[in-house]
Design a protein around this motif. Structure first.
Motif, PDB file in Angstrom:
ATOM      1  N   ILE A  28      -1.010   4.942   8.307  1.00  0.00           N
ATOM      2  CA  ILE A  28      -0.274   6.442   8.040  1.00  0.00           C
ATOM      3  C   ILE A  28      -1.655   7.379   7.359  1.00  0.00           C
ATOM      4  CG2 ILE A  28       1.359   5.174   7.073  1.00  0.00           C
ATOM      5  CD1 ILE A  28       0.309   4.912   3.996  1.00  0.00           C
ATOM      6  N   CYS A  29      -0.995   8.836   7.752  1.00  0.00           N
ATOM      7  CA  CYS A  29      -1.855   9.666   7.050  1.00  0.00           C
ATOM      8  C   CYS A  29      -1.874  10.393   5.313  1.00  0.00           C
ATOM      9  CB  CYS A  29      -1.054  10.736   8.053  1.00  0.00           C
ATOM     10  SG  CYS A  29      -0.129  11.069   8.105  1.00  0.00           S
ATOM     11  N   ALA A  30      -2.455  10.704   5.018  1.00  0.00           N
ATOM     12  CA  ALA A  30      -2.054  10.862   3.568  1.00  0.00           C
ATOM     13  C   ALA A  30      -0.998  12.029   3.245  1.00  0.00           C
ATOM     14  CB  ALA A  30      -3.117  12.130   3.564  1.00  0.00           C
ATOM     15  N   GLU A  31      -0.402  12.753   3.877  1.00  0.00           N
ATOM     16  CA  GLU A  31       0.970  13.612   3.963  1.00  0.00           C
ATOM     17  C   GLU A  31       2.099  12.102   3.901  1.00  0.00           C
ATOM     18  OE1 GLU A  31       4.287  15.702   6.266  1.00  0.00           O
ATOM     19  OE2 GLU A  31       1.962  16.144   6.574  1.00  0.00           O
ATOM     20  N   ASP A  32       1.824  11.210   4.393  1.00  0.00           N
ATOM     21  CA  ASP A  32       2.824  10.128   4.288  1.00  0.00           C
ATOM     22  C   ASP A  32       2.689   8.825   3.504  1.00  0.00           C
ATOM     23  OD1 ASP A  32       4.475  11.038   6.943  1.00  0.00           O
ATOM     24  OD2 ASP A  32       3.065  10.150   8.044  1.00  0.00           O
ATOM     25  N   ALA A  33       1.446   9.006   2.986  1.00  0.00           N
ATOM     26  CA  ALA A  33       0.859   7.205   1.883  1.00  0.00           C
ATOM     27  C   ALA A  33       1.645   8.104   0.841  1.00  0.00           C
ATOM     28  CB  ALA A  33      -0.354   7.517   2.009  1.00  0.00           C
ATOM     29  N   VAL A  34       2.259   6.703  -0.106  1.00  0.00           N
ATOM     30  CA  VAL A  34       2.736   6.809  -0.966  1.00  0.00           C
ATOM     31  C   VAL A  34       1.988   5.958  -1.986  1.00  0.00           C
ATOM     32  CG1 VAL A  34       4.954   6.125  -2.487  1.00  0.00           C
ATOM     33  CG2 VAL A  34       5.622   7.280  -0.188  1.00  0.00           C
ATOM     34  N   ARG A  35       1.131   6.598  -3.343  1.00  0.00           N
ATOM     35  CA  ARG A  35       0.547   6.154  -4.048  1.00  0.00           C
ATOM     36  C   ARG A  35       0.925   5.095  -4.875  1.00  0.00           C
ATOM     37  NH1 ARG A  35      -4.749   8.587  -7.819  1.00  0.00           N
ATOM     38  NH2 ARG A  35      -5.591   6.182  -8.208  1.00  0.00           N
ATOM     39  N   THR A  36       1.509   3.714  -5.000  1.00  0.00           N
ATOM     40  CA  THR A  36       1.240   2.731  -5.763  1.00  0.00           C
ATOM     41  C   THR A  36       0.129   2.126  -6.830  1.00  0.00           C
ATOM     42  OG1 THR A  36       1.425   0.822  -4.955  1.00  0.00           O
ATOM     43  CG2 THR A  36       3.215   2.190  -4.284  1.00  0.00           C
ATOM     44  N   PRO A  37       0.399   1.688  -7.461  1.00  0.00           N
ATOM     45  CA  PRO A  37      -0.605   0.829  -9.003  1.00  0.00           C
ATOM     46  C   PRO A  37      -1.227  -0.260  -7.734  1.00  0.00           C
ATOM     47  CG  PRO A  37       1.564   0.999  -9.971  1.00  0.00           C
ATOM     48  CD  PRO A  37       1.614   1.252  -8.267  1.00  0.00           C
ATOM     49  N   THR A  38      -1.067  -0.352  -6.713  1.00  0.00           N
ATOM     50  CA  THR A  38      -1.807  -1.790  -6.225  1.00  0.00           C
ATOM     51  C   THR A  38      -2.308  -1.054  -4.632  1.00  0.00           C
ATOM     52  OG1 THR A  38      -0.114  -1.970  -4.785  1.00  0.00           O
ATOM     53  CG2 THR A  38      -0.397  -3.269  -6.704  1.00  0.00           C
ATOM     54  N   GLY A  39      -2.355  -0.194  -4.942  1.00  0.00           N
ATOM     55  CA  GLY A  39      -3.069   1.184  -3.179  1.00  0.00           C
ATOM     56  C   GLY A  39      -1.454   1.752  -2.727  1.00  0.00           C
ATOM     57  N   TYR A  40      -2.055   2.168  -1.352  1.00  0.00           N
ATOM     58  CA  TYR A  40      -1.062   3.013  -0.612  1.00  0.00           C
ATOM     59  C   TYR A  40       0.031   2.227   0.402  1.00  0.00           C
ATOM     60  CZ  TYR A  40      -3.864   6.274  -1.851  1.00  0.00           C
ATOM     61  OH  TYR A  40      -4.482   7.915  -2.900  1.00  0.00           O
ATOM     62  N   ARG A  41       0.956   2.593   0.149  1.00  0.00           N
ATOM     63  CA  ARG A  41       2.352   1.900   0.734  1.00  0.00           C
ATOM     64  C   ARG A  41       2.560   2.901   2.016  1.00  0.00           C
ATOM     65  NH1 ARG A  41       4.676  -2.883  -1.910  1.00  0.00           N
ATOM     66  NH2 ARG A  41       2.939  -3.842  -1.922  1.00  0.00           N
ATOM     67  N   CYS A  42       3.753   2.953   2.885  1.00  0.00           N
ATOM     68  CA  CYS A  42       4.437   3.857   4.067  1.00  0.00           C
ATOM     69  C   CYS A  42       5.374   4.467   3.027  1.00  0.00           C
ATOM     70  CB  CYS A  42       4.531   3.769   5.002  1.00  0.00           C
ATOM     71  SG  CYS A  42       5.322   1.924   5.451  1.00  0.00           S
ATOM     72  N   ARG A  43       6.774   5.569   3.815  1.00  0.00           N
ATOM     73  CA  ARG A  43       7.228   5.381   2.990  1.00  0.00           C
ATOM     74  C   ARG A  43       8.816   4.181   3.473  1.00  0.00           C
ATOM     75  NH1 ARG A  43       6.363  10.187   0.582  1.00  0.00           N
ATOM     76  NH2 ARG A  43       5.409  11.889   1.627  1.00  0.00           N
ATOM     77  N   GLN A  44       8.637   3.963   4.350  1.00  0.00           N
ATOM     78  CA  GLN A  44       9.643   2.806   4.870  1.00  0.00           C
ATOM     79  C   GLN A  44       9.317   1.843   4.526  1.00  0.00           C
ATOM     80  OE1 GLN A  44       9.382   2.305   8.676  1.00  0.00           O
ATOM     81  NE2 GLN A  44      11.029   0.148   9.353  1.00  0.00           N
ATOM     82  N   CYS A  45       7.943   1.141   4.446  1.00  0.00           N
ATOM     83  CA  CYS A  45       8.572  -0.061   2.945  1.00  0.00           C
ATOM     84  C   CYS A  45       8.362   0.147   1.586  1.00  0.00           C
ATOM     85  CB  CYS A  45       6.337  -0.665   3.000  1.00  0.00           C
ATOM     86  SG  CYS A  45       5.946  -1.679   4.293  1.00  0.00           S
TER      87      CYS A  45
END
Length: 184
Positions: A28-45
């Protein structure tokens, strides 16, 4: 994976990236990455994960709207009657308490099921329940103003206290229903 292999975002195939979703492992690119407490996730997840927390069924929306509306109608009439005898200051104390009680009642009726749209439905139900009292208490003053007999702000005071009630009770009920906690 070798050092020379370039990854491309699965949403934007022309963007090189070094990020991967920590759940599905897709690049995933930085625009599509969502930062969570456990790391980056894609918007679909993220969307799939949020669906797990929405437990409301279709009847909960009707129950929440009706119970919040009835509770708010009763509370708004009681608050406005009390405000006429105690110059409205009592509204500042009764409105948040009424919102908390309405929130607890709605939670019991919906059996603690959750959904963001369910919480908004209950808030809209509270506003809808308070509208008849607002119209009844403000209509005579508004008609007097339109007829040219403005008697000052005293004629609109019940309507003003009704709006104060709504601004204080609805957020109190919403936080009660949604489980938002300000201090831990």
């Amino acid at each position: 994976m070798t050092q020379s292999e370039t990854l491309y975002c699965y949403v934007h195939p022309n963007r090189p990236t070094t990020l991967r979703c920590n759940r599905c492992e897709r690049p995933i690119c930085a625009e599509d990455a969502v930062r969570t407490p456990t790391g980056y996730r894609c918007r679909q997840c993220i969307r799939e994960q949020q669906k797990v927390f929405d437990t409301a069924v279709w009847s909960d929306y009707i129950i929440a709207f009706v119970s919040a509306g009835i509770g708010s109608a009763i509370a708004s009439v009681l608050v406005l009657l009390a405000s006429q005898f105690f110059f409205g200051i009592l509204v500042l104390f009764l409105a948040p308490a009424a919102g908390g009680v309405i929130g607890n009642i709605v939670l019991r009726f919906i059996r603690n099921r959750r959904s963001r749209t369910l919480f908004l439905t209950a808030a809209i139900g509270m506003v809808a329940g308070a509208l008849p009292a607002l119209i009844v208490f403000s209509l005579p003053a508004l008609l007097g103003i339109l007829a040219g007999g403005f008697r000052g702000i005293a004629g609109l005071l019940p309507a003003i206290w009704e709006v104060v009630y709504l601004f204080m009770a609805v957020p109190a009920a919403y936080t009660q229903i949604s489980g938002i906690r300000l201090g831990r």
